[in-house]
Design an enzyme around this catalytic site. Structure first.
Site, PDB file in Angstrom:
ATOM      1  N   HIS A   1       0.812  -1.219   0.000  1.00 45.39           N
ATOM      2  CA  HIS A   1       0.000   0.000   0.000  1.00 45.39           C
ATOM      3  C   HIS A   1       0.846   1.270   0.000  1.00 45.39           C
ATOM      4  O   HIS A   1       0.651   2.163  -0.826  1.00 45.39           O
ATOM      5  CB  HIS A   1      -0.935   0.005   1.215  1.00 45.39           C
ATOM      6  CG  HIS A   1      -2.049  -0.977   1.126  1.00 45.39           C
ATOM      7  ND1 HIS A   1      -3.372  -0.617   1.247  1.00 45.39           N
ATOM      8  CD2 HIS A   1      -2.054  -2.327   0.919  1.00 45.39           C
ATOM      9  CE1 HIS A   1      -4.138  -1.689   1.126  1.00 45.39           C
ATOM     10  NE2 HIS A   1      -3.358  -2.734   0.944  1.00 45.39           N
TER      11      HIS A   1
ATOM     12  N   ASP B   1      -5.229   6.261   2.258  1.00 46.45           N
ATOM     13  CA  ASP B   1      -5.588   4.896   1.915  1.00 46.45           C
ATOM     14  C   ASP B   1      -7.073   4.723   2.214  1.00 46.45           C
ATOM     15  O   ASP B   1      -7.581   5.226   3.223  1.00 46.45           O
ATOM     16  CB  ASP B   1      -4.757   3.909   2.744  1.00 46.45           C
ATOM     17  CG  ASP B   1      -4.811   2.501   2.188  1.00 46.45           C
ATOM     18  OD1 ASP B   1      -5.881   1.871   2.303  1.00 46.45           O
ATOM     19  OD2 ASP B   1      -3.795   2.032   1.634  1.00 46.45           O
TER      20      ASP B   1
ATOM     21  N   TRP C   1      -3.207  -7.485  -6.976  1.00 49.88           N
ATOM     22  CA  TRP C   1      -3.600  -6.533  -8.018  1.00 49.88           C
ATOM     23  C   TRP C   1      -2.403  -5.937  -8.748  1.00 49.88           C
ATOM     24  O   TRP C   1      -2.378  -5.899  -9.987  1.00 49.88           O
ATOM     25  CB  TRP C   1      -4.465  -5.427  -7.428  1.00 49.88           C
ATOM     26  CG  TRP C   1      -4.975  -4.498  -8.498  1.00 49.88           C
ATOM     27  CD1 TRP C   1      -4.535  -3.248  -8.794  1.00 49.88           C
ATOM     28  CD2 TRP C   1      -5.996  -4.801  -9.468  1.00 49.88           C
ATOM     29  NE1 TRP C   1      -5.226  -2.740  -9.873  1.00 49.88           N
ATOM     30  CE2 TRP C   1      -6.129  -3.676 -10.300  1.00 49.88           C
ATOM     31  CE3 TRP C   1      -6.815  -5.910  -9.691  1.00 49.88           C
ATOM     32  CZ2 TRP C   1      -7.050  -3.636 -11.344  1.00 49.88           C
ATOM     33  CZ3 TRP C   1      -7.725  -5.866 -10.734  1.00 49.88           C
ATOM     34  CH2 TRP C   1      -7.829  -4.736 -11.547  1.00 49.88           C
ATOM     35  N   ASN C   2      -1.401  -5.463  -8.019  1.00 51.87           N
ATOM     36  CA  ASN C   2      -0.254  -4.836  -8.670  1.00 51.87           C
ATOM     37  C   ASN C   2       0.487  -5.830  -9.554  1.00 51.87           C
ATOM     38  O   ASN C   2       0.866  -5.514 -10.691  1.00 51.87           O
ATOM     39  CB  ASN C   2       0.699  -4.256  -7.618  1.00 51.87           C
ATOM     40  CG  ASN C   2       0.098  -3.084  -6.884  1.00 51.87           C
ATOM     41  OD1 ASN C   2      -0.632  -2.290  -7.451  1.00 51.87           O
ATOM     42  ND2 ASN C   2       0.393  -2.975  -5.605  1.00 51.87           N
ATOM     43  N   SER C   3       0.696  -7.040  -9.040  1.00 50.12           N
ATOM     44  CA  SER C   3       1.405  -8.059  -9.824  1.00 50.12           C
ATOM     45  C   SER C   3       0.626  -8.416 -11.083  1.00 50.12           C
ATOM     46  O   SER C   3       1.201  -8.566 -12.168  1.00 50.12           O
ATOM     47  CB  SER C   3       1.636  -9.302  -8.969  1.00 50.12           C
ATOM     48  OG  SER C   3       2.511  -9.026  -7.892  1.00 50.12           O
TER      49      SER C   3
ATOM     50  N   ASP D   1      -8.010  -9.914  -2.113  1.00 49.45           N
ATOM     51  CA  ASP D   1      -8.648  -9.823  -3.431  1.00 49.45           C
ATOM     52  C   ASP D   1      -8.136 -10.858  -4.416  1.00 49.45           C
ATOM     53  O   ASP D   1      -8.583 -10.890  -5.563  1.00 49.45           O
ATOM     54  CB  ASP D   1      -8.429  -8.417  -4.000  1.00 49.45           C
ATOM     55  CG  ASP D   1      -6.957  -8.144  -4.300  1.00 49.45           C
ATOM     56  OD1 ASP D   1      -6.076  -8.737  -3.634  1.00 49.45           O
ATOM     57  OD2 ASP D   1      -6.675  -7.320  -5.179  1.00 49.45           O
TER      58      ASP D   1
END
Length: 460
Positions: free
Chosen positions: A24, A120, A358-360, A379
């Site tokens: 984050h 955040d 998500w980022n990956s 997620d």
């Protein structure tokens, strides 16, 4: 402790409230850098715990970003037991008061009231803080539109499914929510209808979903073309909703290129391999599959003869089968860290074996690489479902967990079979859309301009 860079002349003072766990805070700092670069006369106070700050690259920050420390909620002398979510629970309970103190300190340091709280999304209490301060509230969701939608509609999902009857509904889909027609109950994160709904973590996510519609803007690091139905629905639910990613592509097109750090020479190794032949394996920084599955991955790689790059923490390397590293020395490498974005962009990378964070996942899409997904937490299940069923750019691991034979079949399906060729074609189309989104007139570039307007505006 704030850094002591010379302060810019500014009309706006933005306080960034970072969540100090997982990826984050690094992502939020990246966004803060972009905002600071785009608005050099705006002052940004980045508020984060000392431990999280120590893991970030802070030495080359622009002069209009000041870094402050926020207490982590752990009392002096308290020894963490290692219980899951313990550090989070201590932090989140103390966060409202600790952030209020930190914001007041940041204001005092520069003699300038905060005009915007950029936080955040976990920090649902920022809605009340911003109202008290007569400031704008902008919320950052560190995952994608699918998980945000699940948390936004938690009460609707609970009412429709029934939290006491959820075991018999796991295969049911969420067709009563726009854009969630192919997602199942079993794909939703803990805290929606499964898991301990009374935990501090679940309570935080529930409160967040209720508070976010009050934000002046909400943004994610996705791109609109990836999830158009979900995106349009969220635009109707929030005052403003911006998709400003993928950040990996924005980094590659930035004017200030920095040398790629590659301490274990993974890029030099992969350059010697054939096109789309290499399996890259990594499960992020938070979770790792259990030891038995690490053994299954190793056995599957060895029996498949597929070239591989495996990013695995040194402490977990002891779980590998005896003699594995020696026997596969010519086949692949196991290293503690790789420059993931660069590796996923390389033409030799044929498949990404991932937890589907998500980022990956976005980095894999940005590189045009199909995925084999083994969801772990949060997620991951929604993202894995999207990869396999909605976008058709990869597959879930057979049986839900790694076995040697199941992993071998997945590698063959993605790297060799016609199904894999279709996955590759589909992910290439998404890659092109992602690149278009960050081009001069692309959706993410235009959305970033909209986000900047909200963040730096002093008209509250």
């Amino acid at each position: 402790m704030a850094n002591t860079s010379e302060q810019p002349t500014t009309d706006s003072h933005v306080a960034i409230l970072a969540f100090p766990f997982g990826s984050h805070s690094p992502v939020l700092l990246d966004v803060t850098r972009r905002l600071a670069s785009a608005s050099p006369t705006t002052l940004f106070s980045f508020l984060n715990t000392a431990k999280s700050n120590s893991s970030l690259f802070l030495s080359d920050l622009p002069s209009n970003i000041r870094v402050h420390e926020v207490a982590d909620g752990v009392s002096e002398g308290y020894v963490l037991s290692g219980r899951p979510h313990e550090a989070f629970e201590l932090f989140i309970v103390a966060a409202p008061e600790n952030f209020r103190k930190a914001v007041a300190s940041a204001e005092s340091d520069v003699g300038k009231k905060v005009t915007c709280l950029l936080t955040d999304a976990f920090f649902w209490f920022a809605s009340d803080m911003a109202a008290e301060m007569k400031a704008t509230w902008v919320a950052f969701w560190a995952a994608g539109p699918n998980s945000m939608t699940a948390h936004l509609y938690t009460d609707r999902i609970r009412d429709a499914i029934g939290v006491n009857e959820v075991d018999g509904c796991m295969e049911e889909t969420l067709g009563f929510i726009p854009g969630m027609e192919k997602y199942r109950v079993k794909d939703t994160p803990d805290g929606v209808v499964v898991g301990n709904l009374d935990s501090a973590f679940s309570d935080t996510l529930h409160r967040m979903g209720l508070a976010l519609p009050r934000a002046d803007a909400v943004f994610v690091t996705s791109f609109e073309e990836l999830d158009p139905t979900l995106t349009n629905n969220l635009k109707s639910e929030f005052k403003r909703f911006f998709s400003i990613g993928p950040l990996a592509l924005l980094s590659s097109t930035s004017q200030t290129e920095t040398p790629v750090q590659d301490p274990y020479n993974s890029l030099a190794w992969i350059k010697k391999q054939g096109t789309a032949s290499v399996a890259y394996i990594s499960f992020g920084t938070v979770m790792t599959p259990p030891p038995g599955e690490l053994v299954a991955i190793a056995e599957g790689l060895e029996s498949s003869n597929v070239p591989f790059v495996w990013s695995l923490k040194e402490k977990n390397m002891v779980q590998l089968p005896k003699g594995f590293l020696e026997r596969t020395r010519e086949q692949g490498i196991v290293v503690p860290w790789v420059p993931q974005v660069e590796l996923l962009k390389h033409e030799s990378t044929g498949v990404y074996v991932t937890h589907c964070g998500w980022n990956s996942m976005l980095e894999s899409v940005s590189g045009g690489v199909p995925m084999i997904c083994r969801p772990c937490i949060g997620d991951n299940g929604l993202n894995g479902r999207a990869v396999e069923v909605i976008w058709e750019i990869g597959m879930m691991i057979i049986g839900g967990v790694f076995t040697r034979d199941g992993f071998v079949k997945c590698l063959d399906q993605v790297l060799v079979q016609d199904d894999g060729k279709k996955m590759k074609s589909n992910v290439e189309k998404l890659r092109e859309q992602a690149h278009q989104a960050v081009s001069a007139k692309g959706s993410s570039v235009e959305n970033f301009k909209g986000l900047l307007d909200v963040v730096v505006s002093t008209l509250n």
